[in-house]
Design a protein around this motif. Structure first.
Motif, short mmCIF file in Angstrom:
data_model
loop_
_atom_site.label_atom_id
_atom_site.label_comp_id
_atom_site.label_asym_id
_atom_site.label_seq_id
_atom_site.Cartn_x
_atom_site.Cartn_y
_atom_site.Cartn_z
N UNK A 9 0.82 -1.21 0.00
CA UNK A 9 0.00 0.00 0.00
C UNK A 9 0.86 1.26 0.00
N UNK A 10 1.89 1.27 0.84
CA UNK A 10 2.78 2.44 0.93
C UNK A 10 3.52 2.65 -0.39
N UNK A 11 3.93 1.57 -1.03
CA UNK A 11 4.73 1.67 -2.25
C UNK A 11 3.89 1.87 -3.50
N UNK A 12 2.57 1.69 -3.41
CA UNK A 12 1.71 1.78 -4.60
C UNK A 12 1.87 3.09 -5.37
N UNK A 59 -7.45 5.21 -1.42
CA UNK A 59 -8.64 4.34 -1.52
C UNK A 59 -8.30 2.90 -1.17
N UNK A 60 -7.14 2.45 -1.64
CA UNK A 60 -6.69 1.09 -1.30
C UNK A 60 -6.42 0.99 0.19
N UNK A 61 -5.79 2.01 0.77
CA UNK A 61 -5.44 2.00 2.19
C UNK A 61 -6.67 1.93 3.09
N UNK A 62 -7.77 2.50 2.64
CA UNK A 62 -9.00 2.44 3.43
C UNK A 62 -9.38 0.98 3.71
N UNK A 117 -8.69 -3.52 7.60
CA UNK A 117 -7.91 -4.64 8.13
C UNK A 117 -7.66 -4.49 9.62
N UNK A 118 -7.65 -3.23 10.11
CA UNK A 118 -7.47 -2.98 11.53
C UNK A 118 -8.80 -3.02 12.30
N UNK A 119 -9.87 -3.30 11.58
CA UNK A 119 -11.18 -3.39 12.21
C UNK A 119 -11.88 -2.06 12.34
N UNK A 120 -11.42 -1.05 11.59
CA UNK A 120 -12.06 0.26 11.65
C UNK A 120 -13.46 0.21 11.04
N UNK A 121 -14.41 0.86 11.70
CA UNK A 121 -15.74 1.03 11.12
C UNK A 121 -15.69 2.17 10.10
N UNK A 122 -16.78 2.34 9.37
CA UNK A 122 -16.85 3.43 8.40
C UNK A 122 -16.70 4.78 9.11
N UNK A 123 -17.32 4.90 10.28
CA UNK A 123 -17.22 6.15 11.03
C UNK A 123 -15.78 6.39 11.50
N UNK A 124 -15.09 5.34 11.93
CA UNK A 124 -13.71 5.49 12.40
C UNK A 124 -12.80 5.90 11.24
#
Length: 465
Positions: free
Chosen positions: A253-256, A297-300, A306-313
């Motif tokens: 993701x970082x290198x994309x 967009x990919x990082x989202x 992947x870290x379990x973030x909700x849409x609000x988070x």
């Protein structure tokens, strides 16, 4: 070839806003820069206000009507923010997602688990360089300092042996590699190709970071032997998370955006046909805006979800990432206004005329100007923006590669000898628990090594390409 700047907003008047001679223009430049330096150093005025006032002072000293000076400054500010503002914002979002998701911690922990003993300084410089790609320097320091302190304490390493390589990796990325603000603005000012600048920047950065990082840290550890200060070890982001993204997907993701921009540069060189469909596709996906937007967009998904973030988070993380960059955007924009005032006053043409009679190479001249402004203001970004505005006309007849080298020469000069007027100096001093003298022996010398080595490499490359 796609330009970073928005050409329709660029202010390129047919004739200068003043008819002042070279002597008056030279005095005006010195006076304008002196005003900026005095306001930043003596009166502790914010760099945005100092650059704004300095730009108007420059126009006044050059004998330009005030309304025209204001128009030049406003046009320069607008075109600069239009060219790089969105990119800085996207970079901030990507960096915040990387930090808050625990992705940065995952990179750090994975590399450290495989490193030890003599390889640890090399691991630290690798970590800092990878993490430093999407992060601003100050954010990178805040993110990496806990790791540096923990590694030094748990592994019983010299703090300087671990810390200097990490700082070198961050600093080199900050000064030489887009999408950091300084290099982006310089690319915009001299109309360089971003992909070529990125490729050459990486080529210069690798040996520079090795010499200033792992190699110099041996001597820095002998000069300054201090323990890791306990009070400066804050909580890491991932300690509050139940899960975090994997190492491979985080690196990808970082290198994309880097891969996409380099791919565009490679296709432009190999195909070299604006009508070719392959080149047109890569011109789109490899443009800085699309490359960074795609990475965000990919990082989202690869970091946030992947870290379990909700849409609000995720929405909250994106929102929080934009607040801290407001000051950076204003400084960069005002720097663009100062640059345009320099150009419209005829200063750029003056330097072009005068330098024709000099034997000094354009790249060395650019490096020296950036060094002088860096020493005076303490800001690498201000030095880069101001120097780029002064030497931009020198790039008019340069090849694509040499225009990119001009950007790198400016970036290298902007890192020279950080001292007491640089916020980074105090950040390093406080985090590492050093005295002013110890900070100069380590951090300031390291910055000077980066500047000199990178500048020398740029000059060597100019002889062979």
């Amino acid at each position: 070839m796609t330009r970073l700047s928005v050409e329709m907003l660029a202010a390129d008047p047919v004739e200068p806003i003043t008819s002042a001679g070279h002597a008056q223009l030279g005095i005006a430049v010195l006076a304008g820069i002196a005003v900026i330096v005095l306001l930043i150093t003596k009166f502790r005025l914010h760099a945005f206000l100092a650059l704004t006032i300095g730009s108007l002072a420059l126009g006044a000293f050059a004998g330009a009507p005030l309304d025209k000076a204001i128009t030049s400054f406003s046009a320069g500010l607008g075109s600069t923010v239009a060219g790089v503002g969105v990119l800085i914002a996207l970079g901030a979002i990507l960096g915040k997602l990387l930090a808050d998701s625990g992705g940065a911690d995952q990179i750090v922990d994975t590399i450290l688990a495989k490193a030890g003993g003599r390889s640890m300084p090399w691991a630290m410089v690798l970590i800092a360089s990878v993490i430093g790609l999407p992060l601003f320097f100050e954010v990178g320091i805040v993110l990496l300092i806990p790791v540096v302190l923990m590694v030094a304490k748990r592994g019983n390493y010299s703090l300087m042996r671990i810390g200097i390589p990490a700082l070198a990796g961050l600093s080199v990325m900050h000064g030489l590699i887009p999408p950091h603000p300084g290099p982006l603005v310089a690319i915009d000012a001299v109309k360089a190709n971003l992909g070529v600048t990125l490729a050459l920047g990486i080529l210069v950065a690798i040996p520079t970071v090795i010499i200033a990082g792992p190699v110099f840290s041996k001597y820095a550890a002998r000069w300054v032997d201090v323990p890791a200060p306990e009070k400066m070890i804050p909580q890491r982001a991932s300690e509050d998370l139940e899960k975090r993204p994997g190492f491979g997907v985080t690196i990808a993701t970082v290198m994309l955006p880097v891969v996409l921009m380099l791919a565009k540069a490679l296709v432009d060189i190999v195909v070299d046909d604006p009508e070719n469909m392959v080149q047109r596709v890569f011109d789109v996906i490899g443009s800085p805006l699309i490359a960074l937007l795609a990475a965000v967009l990919v990082a989202i998904f690869t970091l946030g979800r992947a870290a379990g973030f909700t849409k609000d988070r995720i929405s909250s993380t994106v929102e929080k990432s934009l607040g801290p960059i407001a000051g950076i955007l204003l400084i960069v924009g005002a720097g663009g206004g100062f640059k345009q005032t320099l150009i419209d006053s005829g200063v750029g043409q003056m330097i072009l005329d005068i330098s024709k009679d000099w034997s000094i190479p354009a790249l060395l001249l650019a490096w020296l100007i950036a060094v002088a402004i860096r020493l005076a203001t303490g800001s690498a970004t201000v030095a880069t923006i101001s120097a780029a505005g002064l030497v931009a006309p020198l790039a008019a007849d340069m090849s694509t590669a040499h225009a990119s080298l001009l950007v790198l020469a400016i970036g290298a000069g902007s890192l020279f000898f950080s001292h007491v007027n640089d916020a980074g100096f105090w950040l390093v001093k406080e985090y590492f628990g050093l005295s002013v003298g110890q900070t100069i022996k380590t951090w300031s010398v390291m910055e000077t090594i980066i500047s000199v080595v990178a500048g020398a490499l740029v000059l060597l490359l100019s002889l062979v390409i």
